[in-house]
Scaffold this motif. Sequence first.
Motif, PDB file in Angstrom:
ATOM      1  N   LEU A 185       2.853  -1.545  -1.155  1.00 17.18           N
ATOM      2  CA  LEU A 185       1.982  -2.023   0.039  1.00 17.18           C
ATOM      3  C   LEU A 185       0.798  -2.328  -0.312  1.00 17.18           C
ATOM      4  CD1 LEU A 185       3.420   1.171   2.220  1.00 17.18           C
ATOM      5  CD2 LEU A 185       4.406  -1.242   2.019  1.00 17.18           C
ATOM      6  N   PRO A 186       0.015  -3.019   0.771  1.00 18.01           N
ATOM      7  CA  PRO A 186       0.240  -3.380   1.997  1.00 18.01           C
ATOM      8  C   PRO A 186       1.263  -4.390   2.251  1.00 18.01           C
ATOM      9  CG  PRO A 186      -1.816  -4.386   1.488  1.00 18.01           C
ATOM     10  CD  PRO A 186      -1.628  -3.572   0.203  1.00 18.01           C
ATOM     11  N   LEU A 187       1.859  -4.448   3.335  1.00 18.69           N
ATOM     12  CA  LEU A 187       2.824  -5.689   3.500  1.00 18.69           C
ATOM     13  C   LEU A 187       1.994  -6.968   3.708  1.00 18.69           C
ATOM     14  CD1 LEU A 187       4.946  -3.906   6.358  1.00 18.69           C
ATOM     15  CD2 LEU A 187       5.753  -4.569   3.896  1.00 18.69           C
ATOM     16  N   PRO A 188       2.660  -8.087   3.571  1.00 19.44           N
ATOM     17  CA  PRO A 188       2.223  -9.515   3.595  1.00 19.44           C
ATOM     18  C   PRO A 188       1.564  -9.603   5.145  1.00 19.44           C
ATOM     19  CG  PRO A 188       4.050  -9.734   2.450  1.00 19.44           C
ATOM     20  CD  PRO A 188       4.057  -8.374   2.985  1.00 19.44           C
ATOM     21  N   ALA A 189       0.277 -10.052   5.074  1.00 16.55           N
ATOM     22  CA  ALA A 189      -0.663  -9.960   6.513  1.00 16.55           C
ATOM     23  C   ALA A 189       0.298 -10.654   7.400  1.00 16.55           C
ATOM     24  CB  ALA A 189      -1.850 -10.380   6.170  1.00 16.55           C
ATOM     25  N   ASP A 190       0.870 -11.764   7.125  1.00 19.04           N
ATOM     26  CA  ASP A 190       1.526 -12.808   8.262  1.00 19.04           C
ATOM     27  C   ASP A 190       3.099 -12.468   8.479  1.00 19.04           C
ATOM     28  OD1 ASP A 190       2.100 -13.471   5.664  1.00 19.04           O
ATOM     29  OD2 ASP A 190       1.966 -15.681   6.073  1.00 19.04           O
ATOM     30  N   ALA A 191       3.444 -11.157   7.666  1.00 15.92           N
ATOM     31  CA  ALA A 191       4.995 -11.176   7.661  1.00 15.92           C
ATOM     32  C   ALA A 191       5.406 -10.079   8.995  1.00 15.92           C
ATOM     33  CB  ALA A 191       5.543 -10.458   6.659  1.00 15.92           C
ATOM     34  N   SER A 192       6.437 -10.374   9.570  1.00 16.86           N
ATOM     35  CA  SER A 192       6.953  -9.288  10.701  1.00 16.86           C
ATOM     36  C   SER A 192       7.642  -8.244  10.034  1.00 16.86           C
ATOM     37  CB  SER A 192       7.601 -10.140  11.741  1.00 16.86           C
ATOM     38  OG  SER A 192       8.764 -10.859  10.954  1.00 16.86           O
ATOM     39  N   LEU A 193       7.155  -7.531   9.339  1.00 15.50           N
ATOM     40  CA  LEU A 193       7.599  -6.468   8.499  1.00 15.50           C
ATOM     41  C   LEU A 193       7.194  -5.081   8.657  1.00 15.50           C
ATOM     42  CD1 LEU A 193       8.209  -8.066   4.870  1.00 15.50           C
ATOM     43  CD2 LEU A 193      10.031  -7.940   6.983  1.00 15.50           C
ATOM     44  N   VAL A 194       7.735  -4.040   8.633  1.00 19.61           N
ATOM     45  CA  VAL A 194       7.144  -2.652   8.591  1.00 19.61           C
ATOM     46  C   VAL A 194       7.636  -1.726   7.594  1.00 19.61           C
ATOM     47  CG1 VAL A 194       7.113  -2.737  11.385  1.00 19.61           C
ATOM     48  CG2 VAL A 194       9.306  -2.138  10.249  1.00 19.61           C
ATOM     49  N   ALA A 195       6.977  -0.688   7.133  1.00 20.35           N
ATOM     50  CA  ALA A 195       7.272   0.182   6.155  1.00 20.35           C
ATOM     51  C   ALA A 195       7.387   1.545   6.850  1.00 20.35           C
ATOM     52  CB  ALA A 195       6.122   0.138   5.200  1.00 20.35           C
ATOM     53  N   ILE A 196       8.447   2.072   6.620  1.00 23.42           N
ATOM     54  CA  ILE A 196       8.875   3.580   7.246  1.00 23.42           C
ATOM     55  C   ILE A 196       9.146   4.642   6.295  1.00 23.42           C
ATOM     56  CG2 ILE A 196      10.205   4.646   8.993  1.00 23.42           C
ATOM     57  CD1 ILE A 196      11.303   1.833   9.906  1.00 23.42           C
ATOM     58  N   PRO A 197       8.563   5.651   6.276  1.00 20.27           N
ATOM     59  CA  PRO A 197       8.772   6.701   5.166  1.00 20.27           C
ATOM     60  C   PRO A 197      10.359   7.119   5.178  1.00 20.27           C
ATOM     61  CG  PRO A 197       7.077   7.267   6.430  1.00 20.27           C
ATOM     62  CD  PRO A 197       7.719   6.222   7.031  1.00 20.27           C
ATOM     63  N   LEU A 198      11.017   7.287   3.828  1.00 21.58           N
ATOM     64  CA  LEU A 198      12.275   7.493   3.971  1.00 21.58           C
ATOM     65  C   LEU A 198      12.334   9.225   3.470  1.00 21.58           C
ATOM     66  CD1 LEU A 198      13.431   5.000   1.499  1.00 21.58           C
ATOM     67  CD2 LEU A 198      14.569   5.707   3.794  1.00 21.58           C
ATOM     68  N   VAL A 199      13.267  10.036   4.085  1.00 24.05           N
ATOM     69  CA  VAL A 199      13.318  11.313   4.180  1.00 24.05           C
ATOM     70  C   VAL A 199      14.649  11.885   3.630  1.00 24.05           C
ATOM     71  CG1 VAL A 199      11.440  11.879   5.591  1.00 24.05           C
ATOM     72  CG2 VAL A 199      13.702  11.460   6.666  1.00 24.05           C
ATOM     73  N   PRO A 200      14.859  12.824   3.065  1.00 24.91           N
ATOM     74  CA  PRO A 200      14.055  13.598   2.434  1.00 24.91           C
ATOM     75  C   PRO A 200      13.090  12.737   1.459  1.00 24.91           C
ATOM     76  CG  PRO A 200      16.009  14.847   2.322  1.00 24.91           C
ATOM     77  CD  PRO A 200      16.178  13.416   2.802  1.00 24.91           C
ATOM     78  N   ARG A 201      11.790  13.360   1.302  1.00 22.90           N
ATOM     79  CA  ARG A 201      11.075  12.730   0.555  1.00 22.90           C
ATOM     80  C   ARG A 201      11.344  12.247  -0.814  1.00 22.90           C
ATOM     81  NH1 ARG A 201       4.990  11.697   0.635  1.00 22.90           N
ATOM     82  NH2 ARG A 201       4.276  11.562  -1.583  1.00 22.90           N
ATOM     83  N   GLY A 202      11.481  11.022  -1.409  1.00 30.37           N
ATOM     84  CA  GLY A 202      11.649  10.777  -2.667  1.00 30.37           C
ATOM     85  C   GLY A 202      10.561  10.396  -3.338  1.00 30.37           C
ATOM     86  N   GLU A 203      10.311  10.672  -4.699  1.00 33.72           N
ATOM     87  CA  GLU A 203       9.191  10.247  -5.460  1.00 33.72           C
ATOM     88  C   GLU A 203       9.267   9.661  -6.893  1.00 33.72           C
ATOM     89  OE1 GLU A 203       5.759  13.163  -3.813  1.00 33.72           O
ATOM     90  OE2 GLU A 203       6.797  13.913  -5.467  1.00 33.72           O
TER      91      GLU A 203
END
Length: 306
Positions: free
Chosen positions: A247-265
């Motif tokens: 991230l960040p996502l492209p400024a002109d993109a219709s995208l979202v970023a959502i945390p995945l759970v359980p948290r993976g690292e």
Amino acid sequence: MNVTLRQLRIFVSVARHGSFSRAGDEIGLTQSAVSRGVRELEGELGLRLMDRTTRDVQLTGAGLNLQATAARLLTDLDGALREIREIGEQRRGRVVVAASPTVSARLMPVCLALCEVRYPFVSLVLRDDVQQDVIARVRSGEADFGVIIGPFESEDLIVEDVMRDSFVLICRSDHPLAARTEVDWQALSGIKLVMLDRTSGSRPVIDRLMRQRGVDVHIVQELAQSATVFGLVEAGVGLSVLPSLSLPLPADASLVAIPLVPRGERTIARVRRRARSLSPAADAVWSLVGEWRDGKPVLVPPGKGP
């Protein structure tokens, strides 16, 4: 006139202590050597600098004048020589660091800027490569050290974790999952996925997490760059799992970023050859990378950048 630094240092020490013996103890000379050094200085100048008695040493008028000037000059000279030595031995040189793509894009630019502020005589060169090439550069000596995705172990390399980075789901804003504040890994079962390929250090970590979460994986595309992944997700080819550092996502993109759970690292680690020590300049940059904490490198203070 051939006045030496040794003579001046002897004179200043005697003047400060008022004693030949104490001056000798300070600078590591015998009393006779100290006395000889003062006589040689007086001979070069053609002036008497000290009146000696059996009990103490008194400066003459000429000696008092010389003491103030010589002490200041020696202090300035010692400071200048110390600074030059630090530059020459610890703060100067060319340092090559190889790093994985997301690390190069998100973390190393801050490191480069901070290096210019702290170590202006160090030339830091960044090589951005896929993980296997980063490791190859380190092993061959082409890079002084590398910054890679962990966990990673190797007998011939020293690997030290410096920070952690979690994973997020990337989807279009009109996807049913886009309204959620977090998404369980198992929700990805059977969904078309657009993933980073296996040259990425993140891919083995993602694969392991999906196996652990029991995800029925359906991968339709594998790509080398996050930017390409974003494009395919926006086109509706599939969803993706990427590290937060993508991230960040492209400024002109219709995208979202959502945390995945359980948290993976995944871990971000610095790596260097076990059998070779780093140069002083490379060691300074190695320490800079070690200052990264909680996914955020130490930033250059405002107005302090190059």
